[in-house]
Motif scaffolding. Structure first.
Motif, PDB file in Angstrom:
ATOM      1  N   LEU A 149     -53.220  30.391 -39.007  1.00 35.21           N
ATOM      2  CA  LEU A 149     -53.429  29.590 -37.802  1.00 35.21           C
ATOM      3  C   LEU A 149     -54.914  29.375 -37.549  1.00 35.21           C
ATOM      4  O   LEU A 149     -55.337  28.278 -37.178  1.00 35.21           O
ATOM      5  N   LEU A 152     -56.052  26.692 -40.022  1.00 38.05           N
ATOM      6  CA  LEU A 152     -55.551  25.362 -39.678  1.00 38.05           C
ATOM      7  C   LEU A 152     -56.288  24.787 -38.479  1.00 38.05           C
ATOM      8  O   LEU A 152     -56.577  23.591 -38.435  1.00 38.05           O
ATOM      9  N   ALA A 153     -56.602  25.634 -37.509  1.00 35.15           N
ATOM     10  CA  ALA A 153     -57.320  25.150 -36.329  1.00 35.15           C
ATOM     11  C   ALA A 153     -58.754  24.768 -36.658  1.00 35.15           C
ATOM     12  O   ALA A 153     -59.324  23.849 -36.054  1.00 35.15           O
ATOM     13  N   ASP A 155     -59.739  23.690 -39.657  1.00 33.48           N
ATOM     14  CA  ASP A 155     -59.750  22.710 -40.742  1.00 33.48           C
ATOM     15  C   ASP A 155     -60.065  21.298 -40.250  1.00 33.48           C
ATOM     16  O   ASP A 155     -60.842  20.576 -40.855  1.00 33.48           O
ATOM     17  N   GLU A 157     -59.901  18.532 -36.476  1.00 31.21           N
ATOM     18  CA  GLU A 157     -59.692  18.393 -35.034  1.00 31.21           C
ATOM     19  C   GLU A 157     -58.388  17.645 -34.804  1.00 31.21           C
ATOM     20  O   GLU A 157     -58.308  16.432 -34.983  1.00 31.21           O
ATOM     21  N   GLU A 158     -57.352  18.387 -34.414  1.00 32.12           N
ATOM     22  CA  GLU A 158     -56.025  17.813 -34.214  1.00 32.12           C
ATOM     23  C   GLU A 158     -55.438  18.320 -32.905  1.00 32.12           C
ATOM     24  O   GLU A 158     -55.844  19.368 -32.400  1.00 32.12           O
ATOM     25  N   THR A 160     -52.892  20.305 -30.550  1.00 32.80           N
ATOM     26  CA  THR A 160     -52.262  21.612 -30.795  1.00 32.80           C
ATOM     27  C   THR A 160     -50.862  21.479 -31.354  1.00 32.80           C
ATOM     28  O   THR A 160     -50.420  22.314 -32.141  1.00 32.80           O
ATOM     29  N   ILE A 163     -51.107  21.067 -35.152  1.00 36.39           N
ATOM     30  CA  ILE A 163     -51.490  22.328 -35.792  1.00 36.39           C
ATOM     31  C   ILE A 163     -50.303  23.290 -35.830  1.00 36.39           C
ATOM     32  O   ILE A 163     -50.049  23.958 -36.844  1.00 36.39           O
ATOM     33  N   ARG A 166     -47.914  22.294 -38.570  1.00 34.77           N
ATOM     34  CA  ARG A 166     -48.415  22.684 -39.888  1.00 34.77           C
ATOM     35  C   ARG A 166     -48.283  24.190 -40.103  1.00 34.77           C
ATOM     36  O   ARG A 166     -47.952  24.646 -41.206  1.00 34.77           O
ATOM     37  N   ARG A 186     -56.254  24.910 -26.554  1.00 33.98           N
ATOM     38  CA  ARG A 186     -57.594  24.397 -26.831  1.00 33.98           C
ATOM     39  C   ARG A 186     -58.230  24.023 -25.490  1.00 33.98           C
ATOM     40  O   ARG A 186     -57.671  23.237 -24.721  1.00 33.98           O
TER      41      ARG A 186
END
Length: 313
Positions: A149, A152-153, A155, A157-158, A160, A163, A166, A186
């Protein structure tokens, strides 16, 4: 054996007529030393008594081995978990406090985690979760899930929700037997002095927001199934403004769940106690919740992460 009225280990040497010392070894390691003696007019210990003591020691091998293995497992799991529970970062305008209390029952430790870090764009990420199980395998899976996690966070800017999807697909691919609950949040700046929380919840108890006036309410707008439960998971996210002086609390279910009690009862108890303690310093706030919410000899891990926005000047 000892003379009547004598204390163990305190018999006078001149009164002892025999002493037997036998090591209690488990897997090649001496775990204890058995001492038997007779005093006064009692018959000295001979070979039959010594053989009986050896037989008794032999019969304790399996229970002792299991007890030592249980202790070693708990120590390893707890050390692994504590190594993955970092101190919170220093973030201007925010006060962040974390707490972790392991279960007091046997080897029941391993599944809970929290994390907090700052991204390159300046946003602060908060996560808390709980992998099913209370043993060393749960601690290992927890560490892998938590690290995935975090990666992924970091990697990209998406939202929540993306993320979390994924993460769920990664867990289902790599650890098909694993299920877990999680909150991913976030915290972003929204205009001059403003803060906004974007969050997603996967089968986890809802975040609690306590306003500067002590009003406490749960954030329930982004509920989704727990990780590992749905083949093609879909997550939602929600946004919530955080006013100056407000406190956000995320926690694991050990704080609110009790056997033979409805979960809503525990949540309401947490809401009430949080409202009462809202004006206290954040560290005191966290300690008051732990001490007030948890029964003695709790049988589940508890992790907490609390964040307070600086009051308006």
């Amino acid at each position: 054996r000892r003379a009547a009225g004598a204390s163990p280990g305190r018999a006078r040497p001149e009164r002892c007529n025999s002493v037997v010392l036998l090591p209690v070894a488990v897997d090649g390691t001496t775990a204890a030393l058995l001492v038997a003696y007779t005093c006064g007019d009692r018959q000295p210990l001979g070979r039959p008594e010594t053989d009986l003591l050896r037989e008794l020691i032999e019969r304790t091998q399996t229970p002792l081995r299991n007890a030592l293995e249980l202790r070693r497992t708990r120590q390893v799991a707890l050390a692994l978990q504590r190594s993955l529970l970092p101190a919170p970062p220093e973030v201007p305008g925010l006060d962040i406090a974390v707490r972790y209390r392991p279960s007091t029952v046997g080897a029941e430790v391993g599944g809970d985690w929290y994390d907090c870090f700052v991204l390159r764009d300046g946003a602060t990420v908060l996560t808390i979760g709980d992998v099913a199980g209370h043993d060393l395998p749960a601690a290992v899976t927890m560490s892998q899930t938590r690290n995935m996690l975090r990666g992924l966070a970091l990697d990209r800017e998406e939202p929540t929700s993306v993320i979390m999807r994924r993460l769920d697909l990664s867990v289902q691919t790599l650890y098909p037997e694993c299920t877990a609950t999680c909150v991913l949040a976030r915290l972003e700046r929204s205009g001059p002095g403003g803060l906004e929380l974007q969050y997603s919840v996967a089968g986890h108890p809802p975040p609690l927001l306590i306003g500067p006036d002590g009003t406490a309410r749960f954030l329930t707008a982004a509920r989704s199934p727990l990780i590992g439960a749905v083949p093609d998971p879909r997550y939602t996210s929600a946004r919530e403004p955080l006013p100056p002086g407000s406190t956000l609390l995320v926690y694991t279910d050990g704080l609110v769940e009790r056997r033979h009690e409805d979960l809503d009862t525990g949540l309401e108890r947490l809401r009430g106690r949080s409202a009462e303690a809202a004006r206290r310093p954040l560290d005191v706030f966290c300690d008051d919740l732990l001490n007030g919410m948890l029964p003695s000899g709790g049988d589940d891990d508890v992790a907490m992460l609390a964040l307070r926005v600086a009051p308006q000047e």
